[in-house]
Write an enzyme that holds these catalytic residues in place. Sequence first.
Site, mmCIF file in Angstrom:
data_model
loop_
_atom_site.group_PDB
_atom_site.id
_atom_site.type_symbol
_atom_site.label_atom_id
_atom_site.label_comp_id
_atom_site.label_asym_id
_atom_site.label_seq_id
_atom_site.Cartn_x
_atom_site.Cartn_y
_atom_site.Cartn_z
ATOM 1 N N SER A 1 -40.114 -34.640 96.016
ATOM 2 C CA SER A 1 -40.473 -33.464 95.336
ATOM 3 C C SER A 1 -39.287 -32.548 95.315
ATOM 4 O O SER A 1 -38.504 -32.380 96.210
ATOM 5 C CB SER A 1 -41.930 -32.585 95.801
ATOM 6 O OG SER A 1 -41.829 -31.139 95.495
ATOM 7 N N SER A 2 -39.161 -31.453 94.314
ATOM 8 C CA SER A 2 -38.169 -30.423 94.344
ATOM 9 C C SER A 2 -37.980 -29.465 95.528
ATOM 10 O O SER A 2 -37.110 -28.749 95.813
ATOM 11 C CB SER A 2 -38.040 -29.539 92.953
ATOM 12 O OG SER A 2 -39.543 -28.908 92.860
ATOM 13 N N CYS A 3 -39.396 -29.525 96.173
ATOM 14 C CA CYS A 3 -39.248 -28.495 97.505
ATOM 15 C C CYS A 3 -38.268 -29.040 98.649
ATOM 16 O O CYS A 3 -38.020 -28.374 99.600
ATOM 17 C CB CYS A 3 -40.619 -28.249 97.891
ATOM 18 S SG CYS A 3 -41.170 -29.770 98.541
ATOM 19 N N TYR B 1 -44.445 -29.973 104.584
ATOM 20 C CA TYR B 1 -44.144 -30.951 103.409
ATOM 21 C C TYR B 1 -42.865 -31.527 102.881
ATOM 22 O O TYR B 1 -42.666 -32.703 102.940
ATOM 23 C CB TYR B 1 -45.045 -30.200 101.999
ATOM 24 C CG TYR B 1 -45.037 -31.151 100.837
ATOM 25 C CD1 TYR B 1 -44.408 -30.740 99.754
ATOM 26 C CD2 TYR B 1 -45.935 -32.070 100.711
ATOM 27 C CE1 TYR B 1 -44.455 -31.506 98.571
ATOM 28 C CE2 TYR B 1 -46.108 -33.058 99.663
ATOM 29 C CZ TYR B 1 -45.283 -32.535 98.613
ATOM 30 O OH TYR B 1 -45.553 -33.220 97.374
ATOM 31 N N LYS C 1 -41.091 -35.251 102.997
ATOM 32 C CA LYS C 1 -40.499 -35.832 101.969
ATOM 33 C C LYS C 1 -39.103 -36.217 102.066
ATOM 34 O O LYS C 1 -38.639 -36.905 101.495
ATOM 35 C CB LYS C 1 -40.650 -34.834 100.746
ATOM 36 C CG LYS C 1 -42.235 -34.836 100.092
ATOM 37 C CD LYS C 1 -42.517 -36.079 99.645
ATOM 38 C CE LYS C 1 -43.779 -36.098 99.139
ATOM 39 N NZ LYS C 1 -44.645 -37.533 98.764
ATOM 40 N N HIS D 1 -51.987 -25.760 92.011
ATOM 41 C CA HIS D 1 -50.701 -25.185 91.647
ATOM 42 C C HIS D 1 -50.802 -24.168 90.370
ATOM 43 O O HIS D 1 -51.903 -24.014 89.936
ATOM 44 C CB HIS D 1 -49.843 -26.341 91.081
ATOM 45 C CG HIS D 1 -49.150 -27.246 92.193
ATOM 46 N ND1 HIS D 1 -49.026 -28.503 91.954
ATOM 47 C CD2 HIS D 1 -48.920 -26.965 93.475
ATOM 48 C CE1 HIS D 1 -48.646 -29.025 93.187
ATOM 49 N NE2 HIS D 1 -48.606 -28.194 94.033
HETATM 50 N N1 LIG Z 1 -48.137 -32.311 91.495
HETATM 51 C C1 LIG Z 1 -47.103 -31.798 91.511
HETATM 52 O O1 LIG Z 1 -46.765 -30.828 91.020
HETATM 53 C C2 LIG Z 1 -45.893 -32.764 92.257
HETATM 54 C C3 LIG Z 1 -44.394 -32.299 91.866
HETATM 55 C C4 LIG Z 1 -43.571 -33.058 92.568
HETATM 56 C C5 LIG Z 1 -43.886 -34.322 93.119
HETATM 57 N N2 LIG Z 1 -45.078 -34.766 93.193
HETATM 58 C C6 LIG Z 1 -45.233 -36.019 93.790
HETATM 59 O O2 LIG Z 1 -46.364 -36.927 93.382
HETATM 60 C C7 LIG Z 1 -47.000 -37.581 94.062
HETATM 61 C C8 LIG Z 1 -48.537 -37.484 93.401
HETATM 62 O O3 LIG Z 1 -48.903 -36.043 93.756
HETATM 63 P P1 LIG Z 1 -50.141 -35.732 92.880
HETATM 64 O O4 LIG Z 1 -49.949 -34.406 92.306
HETATM 65 O O5 LIG Z 1 -50.526 -36.998 92.065
HETATM 66 O O6 LIG Z 1 -51.175 -35.511 94.069
HETATM 67 P P2 LIG Z 1 -52.680 -35.898 94.085
HETATM 68 O O7 LIG Z 1 -53.398 -35.739 92.728
HETATM 69 O O8 LIG Z 1 -53.360 -35.041 95.000
HETATM 70 O O9 LIG Z 1 -52.830 -37.501 94.358
HETATM 71 C C9 LIG Z 1 -52.496 -37.793 95.759
HETATM 72 C C10 LIG Z 1 -53.101 -39.267 95.742
HETATM 73 O O10 LIG Z 1 -52.718 -39.782 97.153
HETATM 74 C C11 LIG Z 1 -54.119 -40.293 97.816
HETATM 75 N N3 LIG Z 1 -53.914 -40.332 99.175
HETATM 76 C C12 LIG Z 1 -53.591 -39.106 100.000
HETATM 77 N N4 LIG Z 1 -53.543 -39.350 101.235
HETATM 78 C C13 LIG Z 1 -54.008 -40.635 101.387
HETATM 79 C C14 LIG Z 1 -53.866 -41.650 102.399
HETATM 80 N N5 LIG Z 1 -53.897 -41.237 103.531
HETATM 81 N N6 LIG Z 1 -54.273 -42.820 102.258
HETATM 82 C C15 LIG Z 1 -54.643 -43.423 100.831
HETATM 83 N N7 LIG Z 1 -54.291 -42.446 99.891
HETATM 84 C C16 LIG Z 1 -54.006 -41.221 99.903
HETATM 85 C C17 LIG Z 1 -55.004 -39.257 97.256
HETATM 86 O O11 LIG Z 1 -56.238 -39.769 97.446
HETATM 87 P P3 LIG Z 1 -57.364 -38.853 97.221
HETATM 88 O O12 LIG Z 1 -57.964 -38.784 95.882
HETATM 89 O O13 LIG Z 1 -58.639 -39.982 97.944
HETATM 90 O O14 LIG Z 1 -57.380 -37.725 98.124
HETATM 91 C C18 LIG Z 1 -54.642 -39.129 95.868
HETATM 92 O O15 LIG Z 1 -55.232 -40.244 94.898
HETATM 93 C C19 LIG Z 1 -46.695 -37.036 95.588
HETATM 94 O O16 LIG Z 1 -45.747 -37.813 96.086
HETATM 95 C C20 LIG Z 1 -46.129 -35.844 95.276
HETATM 96 O O17 LIG Z 1 -45.068 -35.405 96.208
HETATM 97 C C21 LIG Z 1 -46.004 -33.810 92.683
#
Ligand SMILES: NC(=O)c1ccc[n+]([C@@H]2O[C@H](COP(=O)([O-])OP(=O)(O)OC[C@H]3O[C@@H](n4cnc5c(N)ncnc54)[C@H](OP(=O)(O)O)[C@@H]3O)[C@@H](O)[C@H]2O)c1
Length: 318
Positions: free
Chosen positions: A111-113, A140, A144, A183
Site C-alpha cells: 500500500s502507498s502508506c 500496518y 507491508k 476509508h
Molecule cells: N483498500 C484499500 O484502499 C487498499 C489500498 C492499497 C492497498 N490495499 C491492499 O489490498 C489488499 C486487500 O485490501 P482490501 O481493501 O481488499 O481489504 P479487505 O476488503 O478487508 O479484504 C481483505 C481480505 O483478507 C482476508 N483476511 C484477512 N485476514 C485473514 C486471515 N488471517 N486469513 C485469511 N484471510 C484473511 C479477509 O477475510 P475476511 O473477509 O474473513 O475478513 C478479506 O477477505 C491488502 O493487501 C491491502 O494492503 C488496499
Amino acid sequence: METKRAPLKLFIAGHGGMVGSALVRRFEKEKEVELILRSRAELDLTDQKKVLDFYQKERPDVVLVAAAKVGGILANNTYPAEFLYQNLMIASNAIDGAWKTGVKRLLFLGSSCIYPKMAPQPMPEDCLLSGPLEPTNEAYAVAKIAGLKLCQFYRRQYKALYYSAMPTNLYGPGDNYHPQNSHVLPALIAKFHEAKEKNESAVVLWGTGSPKREFLHVDDLANACAFLLKLDSPADWINVGVGEDVSIKELASLVASTVGYAGEIRWDSSKPDGTPRKLMDVSKLTAMGWKASISLPEGVHKTYQNYLEERAAGRLRR
Ligand SMILES: NC(=O)c1ccc[n+]([C@@H]2O[C@H](COP(=O)([O-])OP(=O)(O)OC[C@H]3O[C@@H](n4cnc5c(N)ncnc54)[C@H](OP(=O)(O)O)[C@@H]3O)[C@@H](O)[C@H]2O)c1
C-alpha cells in the site's frame, strides 16, 4: 495430436475482500487459469502450519497475496498490535510457504502508506525507507514493508520470482462501509446517502477538506495485476495508481452530486486531516505501457450503484 496444456493454478489469498473479489472477476475470465480460493474459515493465513499444509496439497503455480487486516485511520490507531502481527504473519506464511512448495511466481500487495509521511510528491518507488512513516498507520506500514522486503530477499537469495505492487487508495464494489473503520470514499458515499434519505440540510465532514488524495478503482488494479503477472523481469516493487489526485473537498462535492445530495457541506477542522498529500509516482508502470482506464467520476458513479445494490441485498459490509 494437440496436447492440452494444464491450466495455470492461481491462488488468490483474500479473494473475499474488495481487492480479492475484483481479482476473481478479472481472472475467472481467463480460460487457462484454474482459481484456488479459500475463505478465512477454511484457511487462516496467520496459522503457519495450516498454510504450509495447504500449499503442499494444492501446489499453486502463481500466488496473489490480497489478504490483509485493513482499515481506516481510527482502526489503525486503535488496534496497532493486531495490524502489525496479523499482517506480518499473513505475509511471512504466504511468501515462505510458497517458496517451500515451489511456487514459481508471487505478487504481494502492499500500500502507498509504506512511503514516508513527508515523502516527495509524487512518491517514487525509491523513496522507500527514506524518512519517518505516518504515525497513525505505522504498524500496518511496517508489516507491508516487511512483506515487500521478504519478496525482494527471497528473490535475491533463492531466485524466486516474488515481487510486490504498491496500490494507491482503492475503492469499488465490496468496500467496507463501517461508520468508524471505513476509508474516506466509502464513508462519504454512506454519509451523503443517509443525509439525503433523512433530508438533512447539512453534512459535517472531518478536517479542512484541503488534503489531496489519489483513488484507483479496484477493477483497474486487477487489470494492473494481470499486466504485472505477465512481465518476465518486473521490478522488486512497483507503484500502481492513476498519477493524479483530488482534494477531499473536491471529492466530497463529486460524491454529493453523484448521490444526489443538495444540502450544505460543512468542515470540522478540529478533526485530523492526516498526511497533506499522498500521490504515487506511476511513471515506471506508465512507461511499461499500463494506465488506469476508469475515471473518478465514472468510478464513483459505478460504486454508488454497487452500494445501493449491496444495501438492498443486505450484503453491505459495515
Ligand atoms: N483498500 C484499500 O484502499 C487498499 C489500498 C492499497 C492497498 N490495499 C491492499 O489490498 C489488499 C486487500 O485490501 P482490501 O481493501 O481488499 O481489504 P479487505 O476488503 O478487508 O479484504 C481483505 C481480505 O483478507 C482476508 N483476511 C484477512 N485476514 C485473514 C486471515 N488471517 N486469513 C485469511 N484471510 C484473511 C479477509 O477475510 P475476511 O473477509 O474473513 O475478513 C478479506 O477477505 C491488502 O493487501 C491491502 O494492503 C488496499
